[in-house]
Write a protein that holds these residues in place. Structure first.
Motif, PDB file in Angstrom:
ATOM      1  N   ALA A  68       0.853  -1.192   0.000  1.00 16.50           N
ATOM      2  CA  ALA A  68       0.000   0.000   0.000  1.00 16.50           C
ATOM      3  C   ALA A  68       0.886   1.238   0.000  1.00 16.50           C
ATOM      4  CB  ALA A  68      -0.927  -0.003   1.218  1.00 16.50           C
ATOM      5  N   GLN A  69       0.758   2.059  -1.008  1.00 16.82           N
ATOM      6  CA  GLN A  69       1.570   3.275  -1.090  1.00 16.82           C
ATOM      7  C   GLN A  69       1.102   4.292  -0.055  1.00 16.82           C
ATOM      8  OE1 GLN A  69       4.255   3.666  -3.166  1.00 16.82           O
ATOM      9  NE2 GLN A  69       4.640   5.497  -1.955  1.00 16.82           N
ATOM     10  N   THR A  70       1.989   4.664   0.856  1.00 17.80           N
ATOM     11  CA  THR A  70       1.645   5.618   1.911  1.00 17.80           C
ATOM     12  C   THR A  70       2.362   6.940   1.678  1.00 17.80           C
ATOM     13  OG1 THR A  70       3.422   4.748   3.320  1.00 17.80           O
ATOM     14  CG2 THR A  70       1.232   3.783   3.600  1.00 17.80           C
ATOM     15  N   HIS A  71       1.878   7.981   2.372  1.00 18.76           N
ATOM     16  CA  HIS A  71       2.427   9.329   2.185  1.00 18.76           C
ATOM     17  C   HIS A  71       2.781   9.997   3.509  1.00 18.76           C
ATOM     18  CE1 HIS A  71      -0.092   8.390  -1.364  1.00 18.76           C
ATOM     19  NE2 HIS A  71       0.861   9.003  -2.035  1.00 18.76           N
ATOM     20  N   GLY A  72       3.006   9.193   4.529  1.00 13.61           N
ATOM     21  CA  GLY A  72       3.437   9.753   5.815  1.00 13.61           C
ATOM     22  C   GLY A  72       2.315  10.357   6.637  1.00 13.61           C
ATOM     23  N   LYS A  73       1.069  10.053   6.305  1.00 12.06           N
ATOM     24  CA  LYS A  73      -0.054  10.594   7.055  1.00 12.06           C
ATOM     25  C   LYS A  73      -0.393   9.686   8.235  1.00 12.06           C
ATOM     26  CE  LYS A  73      -2.096  12.637   2.885  1.00 12.06           C
ATOM     27  NZ  LYS A  73      -3.301  12.684   2.020  1.00 12.06           N
ATOM     28  N   ASP A  74      -1.298  10.183   9.097  1.00 13.38           N
ATOM     29  CA  ASP A  74      -1.746   9.391  10.234  1.00 13.38           C
ATOM     30  C   ASP A  74      -2.563   8.189   9.758  1.00 13.38           C
ATOM     31  OD1 ASP A  74      -0.541  11.133  11.995  1.00 13.38           O
ATOM     32  OD2 ASP A  74      -2.372  12.330  12.277  1.00 13.38           O
ATOM     33  N   PHE A  75      -2.538   7.131  10.564  1.00  9.20           N
ATOM     34  CA  PHE A  75      -3.272   5.917  10.203  1.00  9.20           C
ATOM     35  C   PHE A  75      -4.777   6.124  10.394  1.00  9.20           C
ATOM     36  CE2 PHE A  75       0.024   2.267  10.665  1.00  9.20           C
ATOM     37  CZ  PHE A  75       0.761   2.843   9.628  1.00  9.20           C
ATOM     38  N   PHE A  76      -5.522   5.432   9.561  1.00  9.58           N
ATOM     39  CA  PHE A  76      -6.980   5.393   9.690  1.00  9.58           C
ATOM     40  C   PHE A  76      -7.322   4.696  11.019  1.00  9.58           C
ATOM     41  CE2 PHE A  76     -11.283   3.960   8.682  1.00  9.58           C
ATOM     42  CZ  PHE A  76     -11.794   5.056   7.988  1.00  9.58           C
ATOM     43  N   PRO A  77      -8.353   5.126  11.728  1.00  4.77           N
ATOM     44  CA  PRO A  77      -8.688   4.509  13.026  1.00  4.77           C
ATOM     45  C   PRO A  77      -8.883   2.990  12.904  1.00  4.77           C
ATOM     46  CG  PRO A  77      -9.926   6.525  12.718  1.00  4.77           C
ATOM     47  CD  PRO A  77      -9.237   6.263  11.409  1.00  4.77           C
ATOM     48  N   ILE A  78      -8.145   2.261  13.700  1.00  2.77           N
ATOM     49  CA  ILE A  78      -8.201   0.799  13.643  1.00  2.77           C
ATOM     50  C   ILE A  78      -9.572   0.284  14.051  1.00  2.77           C
ATOM     51  CG2 ILE A  78      -7.159  -1.326  14.499  1.00  2.77           C
ATOM     52  CD1 ILE A  78      -5.337   0.311  12.731  1.00  2.77           C
ATOM     53  N   ASP A  79     -10.200   0.935  15.038  1.00  2.00           N
ATOM     54  CA  ASP A  79     -11.522   0.481  15.494  1.00  2.00           C
ATOM     55  C   ASP A  79     -12.534   0.517  14.355  1.00  2.00           C
ATOM     56  OD1 ASP A  79     -10.480   0.131  17.980  1.00  2.00           O
ATOM     57  OD2 ASP A  79     -11.254   2.002  18.813  1.00  2.00           O
ATOM     58  N   SER A  80     -12.447   1.527  13.502  1.00  2.00           N
ATOM     59  CA  SER A  80     -13.379   1.637  12.372  1.00  2.00           C
ATOM     60  C   SER A  80     -13.145   0.514  11.374  1.00  2.00           C
ATOM     61  CB  SER A  80     -13.213   2.991  11.681  1.00  2.00           C
ATOM     62  OG  SER A  80     -13.501   4.052  12.571  1.00  2.00           O
ATOM     63  N   LEU A  81     -11.881   0.146  11.159  1.00  2.00           N
ATOM     64  CA  LEU A  81     -11.557  -0.956  10.248  1.00  2.00           C
ATOM     65  C   LEU A  81     -12.062  -2.281  10.804  1.00  2.00           C
ATOM     66  CD1 LEU A  81      -7.921  -0.035   9.098  1.00  2.00           C
ATOM     67  CD2 LEU A  81     -10.088   0.311   7.881  1.00  2.00           C
ATOM     68  N   VAL A  82     -11.958  -2.454  12.115  1.00  2.00           N
ATOM     69  CA  VAL A  82     -12.442  -3.678  12.744  1.00  2.00           C
ATOM     70  C   VAL A  82     -13.946  -3.816  12.563  1.00  2.00           C
ATOM     71  CG1 VAL A  82     -12.777  -4.845  14.957  1.00  2.00           C
ATOM     72  CG2 VAL A  82     -10.553  -3.833  14.417  1.00  2.00           C
ATOM     73  N   VAL A  83     -14.665  -2.706  12.702  1.00  2.00           N
ATOM     74  CA  VAL A  83     -16.121  -2.730  12.513  1.00  2.00           C
ATOM     75  C   VAL A  83     -16.461  -3.116  11.084  1.00  2.00           C
ATOM     76  CG1 VAL A  83     -18.205  -1.307  12.445  1.00  2.00           C
ATOM     77  CG2 VAL A  83     -16.591  -1.071  14.338  1.00  2.00           C
ATOM     78  N   LEU A  84     -15.727  -2.542  10.119  1.00  2.00           N
ATOM     79  CA  LEU A  84     -15.961  -2.872   8.719  1.00  2.00           C
ATOM     80  C   LEU A  84     -15.690  -4.355   8.446  1.00  2.00           C
ATOM     81  CD1 LEU A  84     -14.306   0.210   6.941  1.00  2.00           C
ATOM     82  CD2 LEU A  84     -16.759  -0.300   7.124  1.00  2.00           C
ATOM     83  N   PHE A  85     -14.616  -4.854   9.030  1.00  2.00           N
ATOM     84  CA  PHE A  85     -14.248  -6.256   8.824  1.00  2.00           C
ATOM     85  C   PHE A  85     -15.294  -7.195   9.412  1.00  2.00           C
ATOM     86  CE2 PHE A  85     -12.340 -10.196  10.311  1.00  2.00           C
ATOM     87  CZ  PHE A  85     -11.688 -10.646   9.187  1.00  2.00           C
ATOM     88  N   GLU A  86     -15.707  -6.939  10.651  1.00  2.00           N
ATOM     89  CA  GLU A  86     -16.624  -7.847  11.336  1.00  2.00           C
ATOM     90  C   GLU A  86     -18.023  -7.814  10.737  1.00  2.00           C
ATOM     91  OE1 GLU A  86     -16.344  -7.077  15.538  1.00  2.00           O
ATOM     92  OE2 GLU A  86     -14.491  -8.267  15.700  1.00  2.00           O
ATOM     93  N   GLU A  87     -18.393  -6.701  10.105  1.00  2.00           N
ATOM     94  CA  GLU A  87     -19.679  -6.647   9.425  1.00  2.00           C
ATOM     95  C   GLU A  87     -19.733  -7.620   8.255  1.00  2.00           C
ATOM     96  OE1 GLU A  87     -20.251  -2.623   8.289  1.00  2.00           O
ATOM     97  OE2 GLU A  87     -21.027  -1.983  10.251  1.00  2.00           O
ATOM     98  N   GLN A  88     -18.591  -7.867   7.629  1.00  2.00           N
ATOM     99  CA  GLN A  88     -18.554  -8.713   6.437  1.00  2.00           C
ATOM    100  C   GLN A  88     -18.034 -10.114   6.695  1.00  2.00           C
ATOM    101  OE1 GLN A  88     -16.582  -6.813   3.171  1.00  2.00           O
ATOM    102  NE2 GLN A  88     -17.208  -8.368   1.679  1.00  2.00           N
ATOM    103  N   TYR A  89     -17.056 -10.245   7.614  1.00  2.00           N
ATOM    104  CA  TYR A  89     -16.377 -11.534   7.774  1.00  2.00           C
ATOM    105  C   TYR A  89     -16.507 -12.159   9.166  1.00  2.00           C
ATOM    106  CZ  TYR A  89     -14.144  -9.931   3.475  1.00  2.00           C
ATOM    107  OH  TYR A  89     -13.910  -9.469   2.202  1.00  2.00           O
TER     108      TYR A  89
END
Length: 250
Positions: A68-89
């Protein structure tokens, strides 16, 4: 007949003048046991080397979602990614968070490593990049089985363990053969005669490099015996202050 006689003479050499019986027997055992165990040791070593690159090979095969090409910015909130993941998988049990600006995706997994799902997300935007396919995993499962059991189940595990025991003896006997008869000759035992003929150069490389690699090879062999034999595993655990355990075969 002449060639057969040369082979027999090399495998069952005569005792040298001033050579102790102990060192002579070590030499014969070192040669014969090395011949008997060499194929198994080579298979175990090569399969172990292959398996060591399992993660790199799988990541390369899934590079479209792992990178994943990054640009030195802050990470996306991990809790939000977990919610997205658990909704589908479903419920997750592992999260891999890369180093900052490491150009790798955040990976969230459910289930075990063989049958689970691993979804990849861009660490800065949270964009879904895909699911890891782990296409090389069946191959590496076979490599691991080959490394542990020679792909022969409990029988292969026993054969591999015995070959490792022989390998430990090979290290001991090799040290005995390396150690010079006279202390005054000790310095020359560390030297390689680079300008010597091929036979002598090969002999020096085997002796000198073999001596320097003994500590590492002993450590590797002990870890193999730890996996192969319950009595070795218990012996190590007890010697380190633990309690003896009962180990059941897989």
């Amino acid at each position: 007949m002449r060639e057969g006689g040369k082979v027999k003479k090399s495998l069952l050499r005569r005792k040298r003048k001033n050579e102790s019986w102990f060192k002579y027997l070590m030499g014969i055992c070192h040669l014969w046991l090395g011949l008997l165990s060499s194929v198994i040791v080579i298979v175990v070593c090569l399969s172990g080397c292959l398996y060591a690159f399992r993660q790199q090979v799988n990541d390369y095969a899934d590079r479209a979602c792992v990178k994943a090409q990054t640009h030195g910015k802050d990470f996306f909130p991990i809790d939000s990614l977990v919610v997205l993941f658990e909704e589908q998988y479903g419920v997750h049990n592992r999260i891999y968070i890369p180093e900052w600006n490491d150009n790798r995706s955040i990976q969230i997994s459910s289930g075990d490593r063989d049958a689970g799902i691993t979804a990849c997300y861009h660490p800065e935007t949270g964009e879904f990049l895909g699911v890891k396919k782990n296409a090389a995993e069946p191959f590496f499962r076979f490599v691991l089985d080959l490394h542990r059991n020679l792909a022969m189940g409990p029988t292969g595990k026993l054969i591999s363990g015995v070959a490792t025991l022989i390998f430990v003896f090979m290290l001991f006997s090799g040290f005995v053969l390396w150690f010079p008869t006279k202390i005054s000759q000790l310095k020359s035992s560390f030297a390689i005669k680079w300008k010597a003929r091929f036979y002598r150069l090969n002999y020096d490389l085997h002796n000198v490099l073999g001596f320097y690699s003994i500590p590492l090879l002993i450590l590797i062999a002990i870890t193999g015996l730890y996996v192969s034999f319950t009595w070795v595993k218990n012996g190590i655990i007890v010697s380190l202050g633990g309690e003896s355990i009962v180990v059941t075969d897989d």
